[in-house]
Design an enzyme around this catalytic site. Sequence first.
Site, PDB file in Angstrom:
ATOM      1  N   ALA A   1      44.646   0.715 -44.524  1.00 32.33           N
ATOM      2  CA  ALA A   1      44.704   2.063 -43.954  1.00 32.33           C
ATOM      3  C   ALA A   1      43.372   2.695 -44.299  1.00 32.33           C
ATOM      4  O   ALA A   1      43.130   2.991 -45.450  1.00 32.33           O
ATOM      5  CB  ALA A   1      45.860   2.856 -44.555  1.00 32.33           C
ATOM      6  N   CYS A   2      42.513   2.884 -43.337  1.00 35.48           N
ATOM      7  CA  CYS A   2      41.102   3.045 -43.638  1.00 35.48           C
ATOM      8  C   CYS A   2      40.446   4.137 -42.816  1.00 35.48           C
ATOM      9  O   CYS A   2      41.054   4.783 -41.977  1.00 35.48           O
ATOM     10  CB  CYS A   2      40.367   1.721 -43.367  1.00 35.48           C
ATOM     11  SG  CYS A   2      41.267   0.268 -43.873  1.00 35.48           S
TER      12      CYS A   2
END
Length: 909
Positions: free
Chosen positions: A23-24
């Site tokens: 999750a970036c």
Amino acid sequence: MNLPFSHAPAAQGLYDPQFEHDACGVAFVADLHGRASHRIVEQALTALHNLDHRGAAGAEPSSGDGAGITVQVPDRFLREVVDFPLPAPGAYVVGTVFLPDDDDAAAQVRELVEQTAADEELHVIGWRDVPSVSDSLGPTARSVMPRFAQVFIVGGAGSKAERGIDLDRRAYCLRKVVERKAREAQLELYFPSLSARTLVYKGMLTTDQLGTVFPDLTDPRFESAIGLVHSRFSTNTFPSWPLAHPYRYIAHNGEINTIRGNRNWMRTRETLLESDLIPGDLKRLFPICTPEVSDSASFDEVLELLHMGGRSLPHAVLMMIPEAWENNPAMSAGRRAFYEFHACLMEAWDGPACVNFTDGTVIGAVLDRNGLRPGRWWQTADGLVVLGSESGVLDIDPADVVAKGRLQPGRMFLVDTARGEIRSDDDIKAELAAEHPYDEWLHAGLMQLDELPERDHVSFTHESVTRRQQIFGYTEEELRLIIAPMAKAGAEEIGSMGTDTPVAVLSKRPRLLFDYFSELFAQVTNPPLDAIREELVTSLSGAIGPEQNLFTPGPASCRQIVIPRPVIDNDELAKIWHINADGDMPGFRCQLIDGRYRVHGGGEALGAALERVRRECSAAVDAGARILILSDRDCDADNAPIPSLLLTSAVHQHLVRTGERTQVGLVVETGEAREVHHIALLIGYGAAAVNPYLAFETIDDLVANGMINGISADKGIKNYVKALSKGVLKVMSKMGISTIQSYTGAQVFEAFGLAQPLVEEYFGGTPSRLGGVGLKSLAEEAAARHASAYPLVPTSRAHRRLDVGGEYQWRREGELHVFNPETVFLLQHSTRSRQYDVFRKYTDRVDELSREGATLRGLFEFRTDRRAPVPLDEVEPVSEIVKRFATGAMSYGSISAEAHETLAIAMNR
């Protein structure tokens, strides 16, 4: 072999590397007209700095989850820093290489690369040691830090691969072969990039460490017209140098929830692959999906394969992340045909995703069909284009902005530096849709199940139905609470959350194999899909039939039967079975596979039957069968049904391993499945369609005997199919999966209470954390159900009746419940009378039930012989611990501003 340059352990305890998700934060900067400059690189690093909060670090703030950048090959810079001559731009390949820190191992890897290059008709013209400064790195990142090198390669003597994509194709072969050889030799090696067009710098870094660790990036001579950056936040996983983004073509913000199925399908498609563009025997490049990497890394590898096989990068991206086309009446016929055709070639890689991609000339981004990841873009008057996963990645004067927008669900944003333009989503897709006559191919290949000839309907006597209900473990409770309500209303009955009964492995009653599985949750999807209000982006329609070579699309690629929903009734099954009755449609030849076993032979007979089934399936495929019907009909006193989930998954896994899976479709004809959970599991483990024939015959029987009033049997069956289908859609949505095609074979479940050897053999890739029962116990449970239908002492017809049940509601002779008349009375009496001694009787009784097998925790005991207790004065008080509670990490959008503020107030208090 573990992932190289990683401190992550192998699977142990509750950790398993298969749960790698990200999750970036992601952004790119590009010059619209392709003008390379150091300014673009500087701006990309600035954007990365501003994404620092989207990344993560562990207990050491100086060991990050990962950061990186993709740029065009900086030709002018490289010519000035290497000590050997370089060919013209585009006529050489340069790759960043992670090498072992040991001198001898590094030399061995270099020799392996050079020798393999010669074998692939390439020539290594030199190496460069990439300068690096590790002073800012934390101990964890430094402990697994590789050496950094760049290798320079040209086409060998007589090679036709001279420049650009052709040279990249041969370099692709080199990289895949070297990676495989390195794994086999247990050598650490990783190529962040190997291309004539792009170059990647990345690592186990924080956002600000990227430019510090790699001084190349801050050298004024280092120029590019594009810069794709990424800040990684790995979810419940260990970071590593290779798993940092960007990969060779993409940087990804989100997760692929169907990743197990996607990898399995690619594994079996390998046997069909043939290409005139990718040189040599493709088998040397397998596996396409490298073991032990993340979902993003596997996505990148498949995208790379499609691109190397001749498709443009936007085309390949839209094959893997198609927009929602199934239920969109406003979509043009040409675009719909494009998506429908490619759905016959491969399933979507489904999940919340913002994928940024580049080949060095075009750079763009695409959102998943639900639009569950944010993205904003800006264009300035001087030709600068910026895209980020949020606003503010670059400080741009609003007066300079000439255009801006946001990424939309299923839409593509594309900057073409060769054309000097931002291409519209409509233009991209119209051009792709016009490349081939997809609508003509579909018309020639696809068949609609609804349009096939009708077949005769068969009815059964009450005695026949009841006996078979006993064989499959039906209960009166299931008829009353599950099947009848769905047949009446066309929807599942609503119940409260949770269960107070034992898990299947602890139950003293024979339980169905379905009960040993539960669906996983989507780690990064928030919130789950709303399948009711967002029906435009979901689809239960699928196709059944063989697949063809991914690289040669044509009419044969879509020679399949379209099934509007995954649950088919008995008449629809008969249509499929008789589709080739006259022998005039060999492409749809069906083969019935006997899914029964000799019940008195126990676990050995069950195992032998599974082996027979797998042999018969392979033989059927070899003989030209393209649809396999796995059936447990016609059980008798000597033959019991193989648990349908075991049967389905065993066949699916076997055909994946043999490479035959994409040559056939699987239809499951079973009397065992009757709940939504059962159907979801069968589809999740490989079934394209499920025919729960006994549930339909049960509805016939309930209507005939007056237990269902006011509707006909036909209407009840239609309602039941509708309820099951809606239920499957709901289950998919909780996992963040939109289409049944992507859900098929996705294995988004974990097993609880099954032995590891059984899981590995028949449910490969499924998590099973605690071990448990094997084939012997499963056979015993099946035999116990079978014995109720065929007892040693025969029962008269008048006395034949189903078990009462007791799974959902307490019954004296039913399943064990923690909340039963005794415990409910004690709890109510203690709270009303405020008698603590009565409350202790309640808790003691609940603990007794737990120890009797009602709960897993009841089987645990505290061990006091391991170590001395920690003195209380060394334990941090609660008053200090709560000062560190924080809620700011929850993204704005998943919860409202009011919720954010309320949570912050609560934490402060």
